[in-house]
Design a protein around this motif. Structure first.
Motif, short mmCIF file in Angstrom:
data_model
loop_
_atom_site.label_atom_id
_atom_site.label_comp_id
_atom_site.label_asym_id
_atom_site.label_seq_id
_atom_site.Cartn_x
_atom_site.Cartn_y
_atom_site.Cartn_z
N LEU A 169 20.27 16.61 16.84
CA LEU A 169 19.51 16.26 18.04
C LEU A 169 18.07 15.83 17.71
N LYS A 170 17.35 16.72 17.05
CA LYS A 170 15.95 16.41 16.80
C LYS A 170 15.78 15.31 15.76
N SER A 171 16.67 15.24 14.81
CA SER A 171 16.51 14.19 13.80
C SER A 171 16.75 12.81 14.42
N ASN A 172 17.68 12.74 15.37
CA ASN A 172 17.86 11.46 16.07
C ASN A 172 16.63 11.11 16.91
N LEU A 173 16.08 12.11 17.60
CA LEU A 173 14.88 11.85 18.42
C LEU A 173 13.73 11.39 17.53
N LEU A 174 13.56 12.07 16.41
CA LEU A 174 12.47 11.71 15.49
C LEU A 174 12.64 10.27 15.01
N ASN A 175 13.87 9.96 14.55
CA ASN A 175 14.08 8.63 13.98
C ASN A 175 13.98 7.52 15.02
N LEU A 176 14.35 7.86 16.27
CA LEU A 176 14.20 6.86 17.33
C LEU A 176 12.75 6.71 17.76
N GLY A 177 11.91 7.62 17.30
CA GLY A 177 10.48 7.55 17.65
C GLY A 177 10.16 8.10 19.02
N ILE A 178 11.04 8.99 19.55
CA ILE A 178 10.82 9.49 20.92
C ILE A 178 10.78 11.01 20.99
N LEU A 179 10.56 11.65 19.86
CA LEU A 179 10.58 13.12 19.85
C LEU A 179 9.52 13.70 20.78
N ASP A 180 8.30 13.21 20.65
CA ASP A 180 7.22 13.79 21.46
C ASP A 180 7.38 13.47 22.94
N THR A 181 7.77 12.21 23.22
CA THR A 181 7.97 11.82 24.61
C THR A 181 9.02 12.71 25.27
N VAL A 182 10.12 12.90 24.57
CA VAL A 182 11.21 13.69 25.14
C VAL A 182 10.79 15.15 25.30
N ARG A 183 10.10 15.67 24.30
CA ARG A 183 9.66 17.06 24.38
C ARG A 183 8.75 17.27 25.60
N ASP A 184 7.79 16.33 25.76
CA ASP A 184 6.87 16.42 26.90
C ASP A 184 7.61 16.28 28.22
N GLY A 185 8.48 15.29 28.26
CA GLY A 185 9.22 15.02 29.49
C GLY A 185 10.05 16.23 29.90
N LEU A 186 10.73 16.82 28.93
CA LEU A 186 11.54 18.00 29.23
C LEU A 186 10.66 19.14 29.72
N ARG A 187 9.51 19.29 29.09
CA ARG A 187 8.60 20.37 29.50
C ARG A 187 8.23 20.21 30.97
N ASP A 188 7.93 18.95 31.36
CA ASP A 188 7.64 18.68 32.77
C ASP A 188 8.78 19.13 33.67
N LEU A 189 9.99 19.01 33.14
CA LEU A 189 11.16 19.39 33.94
C LEU A 189 11.49 20.87 33.81
N GLY A 190 10.63 21.58 33.10
CA GLY A 190 10.84 23.02 32.94
C GLY A 190 11.85 23.38 31.86
N ILE A 191 12.06 22.44 30.91
CA ILE A 191 13.07 22.69 29.88
C ILE A 191 12.39 22.69 28.50
N ASP A 192 12.80 23.65 27.65
CA ASP A 192 12.24 23.76 26.31
C ASP A 192 13.17 23.05 25.32
N LEU A 193 12.67 22.00 24.69
CA LEU A 193 13.50 21.23 23.74
C LEU A 193 14.07 22.13 22.64
N GLU A 194 13.21 23.04 22.12
CA GLU A 194 13.66 23.93 21.04
C GLU A 194 14.91 24.70 21.44
#
Ligand code: 26W
Length: 803
Positions: free
Chosen positions: A76-101
């Motif tokens: 999961l995280k390696s795909n997000l990292l390689n797509l260049g969207i790890l931080d965006t997704v992490r932040d977005g999920l946090r806004d939705l009340g979800i912890d990426l970890e």
């Protein structure tokens, strides 16, 4: 890829509704994980198609990495990292009340490999996509990965690893690309009217090989290659005459891709293993040929468009299988077919341990694969005939494929490939001068070295974000795509502020790991102690025992003198033993029993602790490595082909404590004598002992009082609960010759450990060493390794970055 946080949140909510008809507030972690997985797949699907289209349009030469094992780890995280969207997704999920970890931890860790060889294959595919190399993985979709390890009363117990239980969001079943693989039966050749020999088959068993494709995402580059894993199924049948025999046959066929063999470096001549090997080789090559035909080129040009890599001998049947297709199906003559085959194939050797060398009884191969066996015989006949005119008889006898009633897989791989490589400089030298010396005389120009590497994306950017942030603040992020740029860190070697920051980060990682250990093992460890790490398969040659004997010596020292000046240590082990490897399992039990003894001894308090983590694998490695101070690489010199945990630990700032074995030699060359602790016999001294047979382990027991006491500790009841194991290990070391020179290297090892203890007390000095290690780790990026495979072996294009 471009993705705004707003867009991501919309997409996520939409996907959750599509897949589960759910609202975020109703969803649980599992649903969130599957939703995110699906979303990532949809984000990558366009580039996946495009990458393939580009390869076809440009008629690119493509390489196929055939490997029985791909030890991927979570994606999961390696795909997000390689797509260049790890931080965006992490932040977005946090806004939705979800912890990426939390979501990431839900993913099952696909353990489709045993150890170093399988993990190397996983690092390679990541680096191939990142380096824009048109190359794909080919393997088996095992229903059960490497067993799950549990400790029961200190003993290893194996449980099935049912990683597919809840589905796999990353894979796509490709029914239209399924192929038939043929086993058993009778085969004979008949001449056609055109005068060519054509094989006819009778009573064969057909197996349907169904591919499951997984995208392999390149780092920030829009490239998406493919990992194709094959599953065995029953071919569709119109009429089932006998239901029960059908069920029986189905079970037999499906068992081919059921379970990964849990042995590394100890070959087992089981029929099912041979079936597995031919199964993924035949399916993979058939699918490559199908693809090649779309380009409308003659088979004579295959080697200009296709490279096949044989990862250790497990896929060595690639050689006769490609020959079969070229001869029988494409009607090529032998010389042309052979020429094409050798130019297509290349082979890597990963071990010098003789017990790991695969050889199959003639009877087994000729029954299971009659046509393949005929072809092997012909390869062997032509080889011996040609070589007999050039070399003495003994050399030909020692290098031929069929010998002593067996088919030798390494010989077939070497004879059928244009390139043979070892995985570290020392290893390649030993292959050329010792293990494969006869072949080196016959084919000197085939031999070359490709030192292993690791992907800095998983092992630094994902596993150690705090360190990554520090590096980026100091030297920018060019190293992410040009890892040797890490060398810029050296400018900070005397910068106290940087060194203290480094110390703080290590401390933070150690605290996090300590929390994990508290939670999972209910064991308290002190982050101020030295975290001393040995993580690898359990094998006598890797000498976990040497580590254990030294721990016992410290224990006795502290028992004698509670004030002894020893810096507190936590010894961390992670290791699985092959289920049939009794000695390795005895060592596991012994370590666990010593851990019990020491960890519960109030007089020792937190001066010494032993943590033997259960079920070591990729996910645990990601937690342990960033927290390590010391990296134990203590195999007997000449035995470890390369090692790769040495590179991962170095990249995370651990100091290597090592023998001059495998890639440790190159690590020493990189960082210099002062920044690594080397001890023990050298490879030439080991060979000298073999030559003159003069090693007497008993004399070390008798003459070294510390060792004497430690060894006696194994048999005098000091270690409760491990009497039988203590005796067995004692005997192996003292009575039966100590095959891996543990006692010979004990004193040097204990001295080296004392040196580590002293070095660690000077924080700035220690962190300076750590910094130089991190700065020197860039050359061990698998990006460079695969770029060298691409240009020097496969002759495929890549985006080369200067070392
Ligand atoms: C049972 C047959 C068998 C034989 C050998 C299964 C698996 C093996 C592998 C070759 C063992 C292996 O993983 N070797 C390791 O390969 C790593 C990657 O090159 C090296 O870093 C390790 O030193 C080597 O032990």
């Amino acid at each position: 890829m471009d993705l705004s946080k707003r867009k991501f949140k919309e997409d996520f909510k939409k996907m959750l509704t599509e897949v589960y008809s759910m609202d975020i507030s109703e969803s649980e972690t599992t649903e969130q994980y599957v939703t995110l997985g699906n979303l990532i797949r949809s984000y990558s699907s366009k580039n996946w198609g495009r990458t393939n289209q580009r390869y076809i349009e440009k008629k690119k030469k493509q390489a196929y990495y055939f490997s029985m094992e791909f030890l991927l780890g979570r994606m999961l995280k390696s795909n997000l990292l390689n797509l260049g969207i790890l931080d965006t997704v992490r932040d977005g999920l946090r806004d939705l009340g979800i912890d990426l970890e939390e979501i990431a931890q839900i993913e099952p860790d696909p353990g489709l490999g045993n150890g170093g060889l399988g993990r190397l294959a996983a690092c390679f595919i990541d680096s191939m996509a990142t380096s824009e190399i048109p190359a794909h993985g080919n393997g088996i979709r095992f229903k059960y990965g490497l067993f799950k390890q549990k400790f029961v009363n200190g003993y290893q117990v194996e449980l099935p690893e049912n990683w597919l239980q809840n589905g796999n969001v990353w894979e796509t079943r490709k029914m239209h690309a399924a192929v038939n693989v043929r086993f058993y039966g009778k085969v004979w050749l008949e001449q056609t009217s055109a005068g060519v020999l054509e094989p006819h088959y009778e009573d064969t068993q057909e197996v349907l090989a169904v591919p499951y494709d997984t995208p392999v995402v390149g780092f920030n580059n829009d490239v998406i290659n493919t990992l194709r894993l094959w599953s065995a199924e029953v071919p569709p049948q119109d009429d089932i005459t006998d239901y029960w025999s059908y069920i029986h046959q189905r079970n037999q066929i499906e068992s081919i891709s059921e379970v990964l063999y849990p042995d590394d470096s100890n070959y087992e001549g089981r029929l099912l293993r041979l079936k597995q090997e031919y199964f993924f080789v035949s399916a993979g090559i058939q699918s490559i040929i199908r693809h090649y035909k779309k380009m409308d080129l003659s088979m004579n040009h295959l080697a200009e468009k296709v490279a096949i890599h044989i990862n250790d001998t497990h896929p060595a049947l690639c050689v006769p299988e490609l020959m079969r297709i070229l001869l029988d199906e494409e009607k090529m003559d032998w010389e042309h077919a052979w020429n094409v085959t050798v130019n297509v194939m290349s082979y890597t050797n990963h071990t010098i341990m003789s017990e790991a060398l695969e050889k199959w009884p003639i009877e087994m191969i000729s029954t299971l694969l009659p046509r393949i066996y005929q072809i092997i015989c012909e390869i062997d006949r032509r080889f011996t005939m040609k070589m007999s005119t050039l070399f003495e008889r003994e050399i030909v006898e020692r290098t031929r494929i069929i010998e002593g009633g067996h088919v030798k897989m390494a010989h077939m791989a070497i004879i059928g490939s244009h390139s043979v490589n070892g995985v570290a400089q020392l290893h390649t030298t030993i292959l050329k001068e010792k293990v494969l010396h006869d072949f080196f005389l016959v084919y000197p120009s085939k031999f070359n070295n490709k030192t292993n590497g690791i992907t800095q994306r998983r092992w630094l950017m994902l596993a150690n974000e705090p360190l990554c942030d520090l590096i980026n603040r100091k030297i920018g992020n060019e190293w992410e795509t040009t890892p040797t740029e890490l060398k810029m860190l050296k400018a900070f070697r005397d910068d106290e502020k940087t060194l203290l920051e480094l110390a703080q980060i290590k401390r933070l990682n150690k605290e996090r790991f300590a929390e994990h250990i508290k939670k999972t093992m209910d064991l308290t460890i002190n982050p101020d102690a030295i975290f001393d790490v040995q993580i690898k398969r359990l094998h006598a040659y890797k000498r976990q025992l040497l580590n254990l004997l030294h721990i016992l010596s410290l224990y006795f020292q502290l028992k004698d003198d509670p004030q002894a000046d020893i810096h507190p240590r936590v010894f961390i082990f992670g290791a699985k033993a092959a289920p049939s490897y009794t000695y390795a399992k005895q060592i596991i039990k012994l370590i666990n029993s010593v851990a019990d003894l020491i960890n519960h001894d109030a007089a020792i308090a937190d001066k010494l602790k032993i943590v033997f983590v259960e079920n070591y694998g990729v996910s645990l490695a990601e937690k342990i490595i960033p927290a390590a101070d010391v990296s134990e690489q203590i195999s007997l010199a000449s035995k470890e082909a390369s090692g790769t945990s040495n590179m991962k630990l170095m990249l995370n700032g651990a100091i290597t404590l090592a023998t001059l074995d495998g890639a440790n030699v190159e690590i020493r060359d990189r960082v210099g004598e002062k920044n690594i602790v080397i001890f023990g016999l050298r490879e030439d001294e080991v060979y000298q002992y073999y030559h003159d047979g003069s090693y007497q382990s008993r004399s070390y027991y008798e003459n070294n009082p510390v060792l004497h006491r430690v060894l006696n500790g194994l048999i005098d009841g000091t270690i409760p609960g491990a009497e039988a194991e203590g005796r067995s290990v004692f005997d192996s070391l003292v009575q039966y010759g100590d095959e891996y020179f543990v006692l010979r290297d004990f004193e040097a090892y204990a001295d080296a450990q004392k040196h580590i203890d002293q070095l660690y007390r000077d924080t700035l000095q220690w962190q300076k060493m750590a910094l130089i290690n991190i700065a020197g780790a860039g050359v061990f990026s698998s990006d460079y390794t695969v770029q060298q495979y691409a240009s020097q072996i496969w002759d495929v294009s890549s985006k080369v970055r200067n070392i």
